[in-house]
Design an enzyme around this catalytic site. Structure first.
Site, PDB file in Angstrom:
ATOM      1  N   ARG A 287       0.877  -1.268   0.080  1.00 27.47           N
ATOM      2  CA  ARG A 287       0.189  -0.060  -0.078  1.00 27.47           C
ATOM      3  C   ARG A 287       0.930   1.175  -0.114  1.00 27.47           C
ATOM      4  O   ARG A 287       0.592   2.314   0.609  1.00 27.47           O
ATOM      5  CB  ARG A 287      -0.797   0.164   1.259  1.00 27.47           C
TER       6      ARG A 287
ATOM      7  N   ARG B 261      -2.647   6.393   0.668  1.00 26.61           N
ATOM      8  CA  ARG B 261      -3.320   7.328   1.593  1.00 26.61           C
ATOM      9  C   ARG B 261      -2.432   7.977   2.642  1.00 26.61           C
ATOM     10  O   ARG B 261      -2.825   8.806   3.496  1.00 26.61           O
ATOM     11  CB  ARG B 261      -4.276   6.514   2.343  1.00 26.61           C
TER      12      ARG B 261
ATOM     13  N   ARG C 207      -6.901  12.473  -4.065  1.00 20.51           N
ATOM     14  CA  ARG C 207      -8.305  11.882  -3.793  1.00 20.51           C
ATOM     15  C   ARG C 207      -9.359  12.784  -3.438  1.00 20.51           C
ATOM     16  O   ARG C 207     -10.773  12.497  -3.370  1.00 20.51           O
ATOM     17  CB  ARG C 207      -7.874  11.515  -2.092  1.00 20.51           C
TER      18      ARG C 207
ATOM     19  N   TYR D  34     -15.531 -10.930  -0.130  1.00 20.60           N
ATOM     20  CA  TYR D  34     -16.443  -9.639  -0.409  1.00 20.60           C
ATOM     21  C   TYR D  34     -17.589  -9.960  -1.152  1.00 20.60           C
ATOM     22  O   TYR D  34     -18.703  -9.291  -0.982  1.00 20.60           O
ATOM     23  CB  TYR D  34     -15.564  -8.666  -1.035  1.00 20.60           C
TER      24      TYR D  34
END
Length: 359
Positions: A38, A42, A51, A164
């Site tokens: 990752r 973020r 974003r 999911y």
């Protein structure tokens, strides 16, 4: 471990920093390579600017944006590989399920698969129609990288995607997904095989577009017992590795499933990611010496003061020993990690010398 044709090796030789590729080929390197799961995203202020302007799937589906985000940690943090900015849930999306990604809440699939009638809505797609934007992004990233570092492509493992697709949202236990597998096994295996076939085509497309390495993320593998992990997850991961291992190096990351490292090592994968809940020495005992280990710094420890990070990263490197190892986190970097702490992690690995090692 050998892989690829002469053609692949020619492509690799144009990469200036090929530490990770050399490591995955079992060749000696002057230092341990490092990247972070990752890493594109973020925790970086530059990512947060994008974003604010664009929705999540807009960022994934616009090759120019995906390229920009993929390159940010290479430029800012100095990692030894880029990893494609995308999401594992683009595959269920391509297979016909609606996927919403709600910022700071996580994924929602409003019409999950619960019955055989629901399964009729799911298809094995033509990946060059449904996921071409990913391949276009990879081509653009490779052009912009210009051989600086390798590019890692990825996909979710079939079991993790089923979680999911059946649960319809994130969960700590995925009890509904497990119940689906235990109460409707024929249906579950049908869905797992459909995901597997799609994933093979998808990752082959990524490699053809220019991905140098692919990683299979089984984020929820650790929720299964060893026998269930074999039957519901590893059986399908094995098919994917088998289809890809001669085209590019493959890394399996099954978080929490360290009980099956020995079986994962026998798949023909080139690397195994491990989380922070197993000691390096034990992981090596389980996996054997013929495979690269990747990991396993606790991402939350990147919130520690920088001197503590440096000390603990050095201890991690000491514990893994030289060779057959890629430094990484044991899961994805957290959004609240300061950039200079992420950089301290990477820099400590880069500055570490094998001569410091007493092993």
């Amino acid at each position: 471990m050998e892989f690829g044709s002469g053609n692949d090796f020619k492509i690799m030789s144009t990469i200036k920093n090929d530490l990770i590729l050399k490591t995955l080929r079992g060749e000696p390197t002057e230092r341990t390579p490092v990247w972070m799961m990752r890493q594109a995203g973020r925790y970086l202020p530059q990512y947060m600017v994008l974003r604010e302007k664009y929705g999540f799937f807009e960022r994934c589906q616009t090759p120019e944006l995906a390229c920009q985000i993929t390159l940010q940690p290479v430029d800012i943090i100095g990692v030894d590989a880029a990893i494609l900015f995308s999401d594992i849930l683009v595959v269920p999306q391509a297979m016909g399920l609606e996927v919403q990604l709600i910022e700071s809440k996580g994924p929602v699939l409003p019409n999950p698969v619960k019955t055989s009638a629901d399964l009729l809505r799911v298809r094995i797609p033509e990946v060059h129609e449904t996921l071409q934007y990913v391949f276009d992004a990879i081509k653009l990233i490779k052009k912009e990288l210009n051989g600086r570092v390798p590019l890692i492509g990825f996909a979710g493992a079939p079991w993790t995607l089923l979680c999911y697709m059946v649960q319809g949202k994130g969960s700590k236990t995925f009890d509904e997904a497990k119940a689906f597998c235990f109460t409707q096994p024929a249906l579950a295996h049908q869905l797992l095989q459909m995901i597997t076939n799609t994933t093979i085509a998808y990752l082959k497309g990524q490699i053809a577009a220019g991905a140098d390495i692919v990683q299979i993320f089984d984020s929820w593998g650790g929720l299964l017992s060893p026998d269930d992990f074999e039957n519901i997850s590893l059986k399908y991961i094995r098919q994917i590795v088998d289809a890809l291992k001669d085209e590019a190096p493959v890394i399996i990351f099954a978080k929490g499933a360290w009980h099956s490292l020995n079986k994962m090592a026998l798949t023909g994968a080139h690397g195994l990611g491990i989380d922070w809940c197993i000691k390096p020495k034990l992981a090596r005992q389980f996996a054997g010496n013929g495979i690269v280990l990747q990991g396993n710094f606790d991402p939350a420890k990147l919130l520690s003061p920088i001197p503590v990070i440096k000390k603990e990263v050095t201890e991690m490197l000491d514990a893994f020993g030289p060779g057959n190892y890629i430094a990484n986190l044991g899961h994805g970097i957290l959004p609240n990690v300061p950039v200079d702490h992420a950089k301290a992690f990477v820099d400590t690995v880069k500055e570490y010398k094998y001569t410091n090692n007493t092993h």
